[in-house]
Design a protein around this motif. Structure first.
Motif, mmCIF file in Angstrom:
data_model
loop_
_atom_site.group_PDB
_atom_site.id
_atom_site.type_symbol
_atom_site.label_atom_id
_atom_site.label_comp_id
_atom_site.label_asym_id
_atom_site.label_seq_id
_atom_site.Cartn_x
_atom_site.Cartn_y
_atom_site.Cartn_z
ATOM 1 N N ALA A 136 0.842 -1.199 0.000
ATOM 2 C CA ALA A 136 0.000 0.000 0.000
ATOM 3 C C ALA A 136 0.877 1.249 0.000
ATOM 4 C CB ALA A 136 -0.907 0.004 1.226
ATOM 5 N N LEU A 137 0.778 2.034 -1.065
ATOM 6 C CA LEU A 137 1.551 3.259 -1.199
ATOM 7 C C LEU A 137 0.652 4.475 -1.025
ATOM 8 C CD1 LEU A 137 3.589 2.216 -4.377
ATOM 9 C CD2 LEU A 137 4.371 2.158 -1.999
ATOM 10 N N GLY B 176 -1.470 7.636 -1.656
ATOM 11 C CA GLY B 176 -2.193 7.999 -2.861
ATOM 12 C C GLY B 176 -2.869 6.825 -3.530
ATOM 13 N N LEU B 177 -2.955 5.683 -2.829
ATOM 14 C CA LEU B 177 -3.536 4.484 -3.432
ATOM 15 C C LEU B 177 -5.033 4.645 -3.653
ATOM 16 C CD1 LEU B 177 -5.265 2.711 -1.121
ATOM 17 C CD2 LEU B 177 -2.972 2.343 -0.255
ATOM 18 N N LEU B 178 -5.569 3.814 -4.532
ATOM 19 C CA LEU B 178 -7.004 3.769 -4.797
ATOM 20 C C LEU B 178 -7.619 2.682 -3.923
ATOM 21 C CD1 LEU B 178 -5.613 4.951 -7.433
ATOM 22 C CD2 LEU B 178 -7.644 4.162 -8.648
ATOM 23 N N PRO B 179 -8.524 3.003 -3.022
ATOM 24 C CA PRO B 179 -9.094 1.988 -2.132
ATOM 25 C C PRO B 179 -9.697 0.795 -2.869
ATOM 26 C CG PRO B 179 -9.667 4.179 -1.361
ATOM 27 C CD PRO B 179 -9.016 4.356 -2.703
ATOM 28 N N PHE B 180 -10.326 1.060 -4.003
ATOM 29 C CA PHE B 180 -10.925 -0.048 -4.764
ATOM 30 C C PHE B 180 -9.862 -1.058 -5.164
ATOM 31 C CE2 PHE B 180 -12.055 -1.953 -8.874
ATOM 32 C CZ PHE B 180 -13.264 -2.555 -8.549
ATOM 33 N N GLU B 181 -8.755 -0.585 -5.712
ATOM 34 C CA GLU B 181 -7.703 -1.484 -6.157
ATOM 35 C C GLU B 181 -7.049 -2.204 -4.982
ATOM 36 O OE1 GLU B 181 -4.898 0.103 -8.882
ATOM 37 O OE2 GLU B 181 -6.422 0.956 -10.194
ATOM 38 N N LEU B 182 -6.914 -1.518 -3.858
ATOM 39 C CA LEU B 182 -6.335 -2.160 -2.686
ATOM 40 C C LEU B 182 -7.187 -3.338 -2.236
ATOM 41 C CD1 LEU B 182 -4.130 -2.022 -0.442
ATOM 42 C CD2 LEU B 182 -5.765 -0.686 0.891
ATOM 43 N N GLY B 183 -8.503 -3.218 -2.399
ATOM 44 C CA GLY B 183 -9.383 -4.286 -1.944
ATOM 45 C C GLY B 183 -9.459 -5.485 -2.864
ATOM 46 N N ALA C 93 9.318 -9.658 2.844
ATOM 47 C CA ALA C 93 10.251 -10.792 2.895
ATOM 48 C C ALA C 93 9.519 -12.106 3.111
ATOM 49 C CB ALA C 93 11.281 -10.573 3.998
ATOM 50 N N THR C 94 8.258 -12.060 3.517
ATOM 51 C CA THR C 94 7.494 -13.280 3.783
ATOM 52 C C THR C 94 6.579 -13.645 2.622
ATOM 53 O OG1 THR C 94 5.566 -12.165 4.772
ATOM 54 C CG2 THR C 94 7.470 -12.582 6.205
ATOM 55 N N ALA C 95 6.594 -12.851 1.550
ATOM 56 C CA ALA C 95 5.621 -12.997 0.470
ATOM 57 C C ALA C 95 5.998 -14.099 -0.512
ATOM 58 C CB ALA C 95 5.469 -11.682 -0.280
ATOM 59 N N ASP C 96 4.971 -14.827 -0.955
ATOM 60 C CA ASP C 96 5.101 -15.696 -2.126
ATOM 61 C C ASP C 96 4.720 -14.920 -3.380
ATOM 62 O OD1 ASP C 96 5.729 -18.198 -0.679
ATOM 63 O OD2 ASP C 96 3.696 -17.974 0.097
ATOM 64 N N THR C 97 3.752 -14.018 -3.206
ATOM 65 C CA THR C 97 3.323 -13.112 -4.276
ATOM 66 C C THR C 97 3.180 -11.718 -3.696
ATOM 67 O OG1 THR C 97 2.121 -14.795 -5.555
ATOM 68 C CG2 THR C 97 1.441 -12.508 -5.866
ATOM 69 N N VAL C 98 3.650 -10.715 -4.420
ATOM 70 C CA VAL C 98 3.472 -9.322 -4.026
ATOM 71 C C VAL C 98 2.612 -8.639 -5.079
ATOM 72 C CG1 VAL C 98 4.607 -7.082 -3.724
ATOM 73 C CG2 VAL C 98 5.608 -9.132 -2.714
ATOM 74 N N VAL C 99 1.578 -7.939 -4.644
ATOM 75 C CA VAL C 99 0.709 -7.176 -5.538
ATOM 76 C C VAL C 99 0.881 -5.696 -5.224
ATOM 77 C CG1 VAL C 99 -1.641 -6.753 -6.331
ATOM 78 C CG2 VAL C 99 -0.949 -9.069 -5.663
ATOM 79 N N ILE C 100 1.121 -4.892 -6.263
ATOM 80 C CA ILE C 100 1.309 -3.446 -6.095
ATOM 81 C C ILE C 100 0.171 -2.718 -6.808
ATOM 82 C CG2 ILE C 100 2.868 -1.491 -6.383
ATOM 83 C CD1 ILE C 100 5.169 -3.480 -6.636
ATOM 84 N N PRO C 101 -0.829 -2.237 -6.059
ATOM 85 C CA PRO C 101 -1.914 -1.469 -6.684
ATOM 86 C C PRO C 101 -1.429 -0.085 -7.121
ATOM 87 C CG PRO C 101 -2.571 -2.385 -4.550
ATOM 88 C CD PRO C 101 -1.077 -2.484 -4.640
ATOM 89 N N ALA C 102 -2.276 0.617 -7.843
ATOM 90 C CA ALA C 102 -1.938 1.940 -8.351
ATOM 91 C C ALA C 102 -1.850 2.961 -7.223
ATOM 92 C CB ALA C 102 -2.974 2.399 -9.370
ATOM 93 N N SER C 103 -1.119 4.029 -7.493
ATOM 94 C CA SER C 103 -1.019 5.162 -6.579
ATOM 95 C C SER C 103 -0.959 6.434 -7.401
ATOM 96 C CB SER C 103 0.238 5.049 -5.709
ATOM 97 O OG SER C 103 0.518 6.284 -5.081
ATOM 98 N N TYR C 104 -1.557 7.509 -6.868
ATOM 99 C CA TYR C 104 -1.495 8.804 -7.515
ATOM 100 C C TYR C 104 -0.420 9.699 -6.913
ATOM 101 C CZ TYR C 104 -5.832 7.928 -10.088
ATOM 102 O OH TYR C 104 -6.790 7.423 -10.942
#
Length: 347
Positions: free
Chosen positions: A16-17, A19-26, A75-86
């Motif tokens: 979560a960065l 300026g993120l979009l809450p919809f994409e974070l969810g 460091a514990t992730a098998d997959t990392v997802v990076i949503p959009a940020s403004y």
């Protein structure tokens, strides 16, 4: 991703960065939070982290969110997802990582699967992870991404790109397509389709994001291509000619082809191949039909033709795909059960 006797769900960490979009974070929480195995155990564990110690993260709305994990969670992730940020700042404007973002990404373990939604791709690009590789983003930013990172092969037309260990998606709702694709890749079509049904979204959207680019409003009386597509879907096992599809809409081949691409983002031939690949996948997963029979039923004609198309679309042969996904294992979602296979990195 493996599910051995000592069950450990695949850990998805969402970055979560500000300026993120809450919809994409969810989106990742909604999609990856649903699937369970036959014993009711979650197949995924989803956590959210920021690039700072736990605390508030700004959104593009009139509220902030509180994130309980710092960058060490990566460091514990098998997959990392990076949503959009403004609020990517120099990442978006200059193509360079900020010091705190670079420090956070340093926690990533080798072999971690990485995925971005919309402009989250700029983080992967600025980290140098997409050089020489294909990627996509929201169509409105595709030209800027290409200019800022000329070593990337930017495709502005698709909803998402799966390049094995790195996946990128177009804007906003395309994150749903991407996450469903990863579930499908990990656990098969049946599990992904059930997640889609529970989320009330299509399990697979036709075409690419070209169909969403702003265009002049068409004449309301101008014919569309919906009838032709429905007609073709009922006849995938038969040879289908472009002129026959055009005839369903009483259009010339030229006009039909142009309108079809406007509506779906792909040519009629590309669309037919996509539908036949999906049909073949379904039959490979859910039936004991021979590869030759499936090739005929899906409209490829011969096993060799189907093998070539599946290899191009998925990176595996029909036999390998069936071996991966057609097993006696089951996964449940919301209390129901669905058959699914093992997991593998399909490309």
């Amino acid at each position: 991703m493996s599910q051995g006797r000592d069950h450990r769900p695949h850990r998805v960490v969402v970055l979560a960065l500000d300026g993120l979009l809450p919809f994409e974070l969810g989106i990742p929480h909604r999609i990856f939070g649903r699937p369970k195995d036959a014993r009711g155990r979650h197949l995924y564990e989803v956590v959210t982290c920021s690039i700072r110690p736990p605390g508030p993260v700004r959104t593009d709305a009139d509220f902030s969110i509180t994130v309980e994990h710092g960058p060490e969670a990566l460091a514990t992730a098998d997959t990392v997802v990076i949503p959009a940020s403004y609020e990517l700042g120099p990442v978006f404007e200059e193509g360079v990582l900020t010091d705190d973002l670079a420090a956070a990404l340093a926690h990533l373990r080798p072999g971690t699967r990485l995925a971005s939604i919309c402009t989250g791709v700029y983080v992967l690009a600025a980290a140098g992870l997409l050089d020489g590789r294909p990627a996509t983003t929201h169509w409105a930013e595709a030209d800027h991404l290409q200019q800022l990172f000329p070593k990337i092969d930017v495709d502005p037309d698709v909803l998402f790109i799966d390049d094995g260990d790195i996946l990128t998606s177009a804007g906003v709702a395309a994150g749903l397509d991407l996450c469903l694709h990863m579930v499908r890749r990990d656990h098969g079509t049946a599990v992904a389709n059930e997640v889609a049904r529970r989320t009330v979204v299509p399990p697979h959207r036709d075409g690419g994001q070209a169909q969403y680019i702003e265009r002049p409003v068409p004449d309301p009386q101008q014919a569309g291509t919906t009838t032709a597509r429905a007609w073709a879907l009922g006849r995938l096992h038969q040879p289908i000619q472009l002129r026959d599809m055009a005839a369903q809409e009483a259009m010339s081949v030229r006009s039909f082809t142009r309108r079809f691409r406007e509506e779906t983002g792909v040519s009629p031939g590309q669309w037919l191949t996509q539908q036949r690949v999906e049909r073949a996948r379904h039959l490979l997963e859910t039936t004991s039909l021979s590869v030759d029979q499936i090739a005929r039923d899906a409209g490829f004609g011969t096993a060799q033709s189907m093998r070539q198309h599946l290899q191009a679309a998925l990176g595996v042969t029909p036999t390998a795909y069936r071996r991966t996904f057609r097993t006696e294992n089951t996964a449940t979602i919301g209390g129901g059960s669905e058959s699914h296979g093992g997991v593998g990195a399909l490309r």
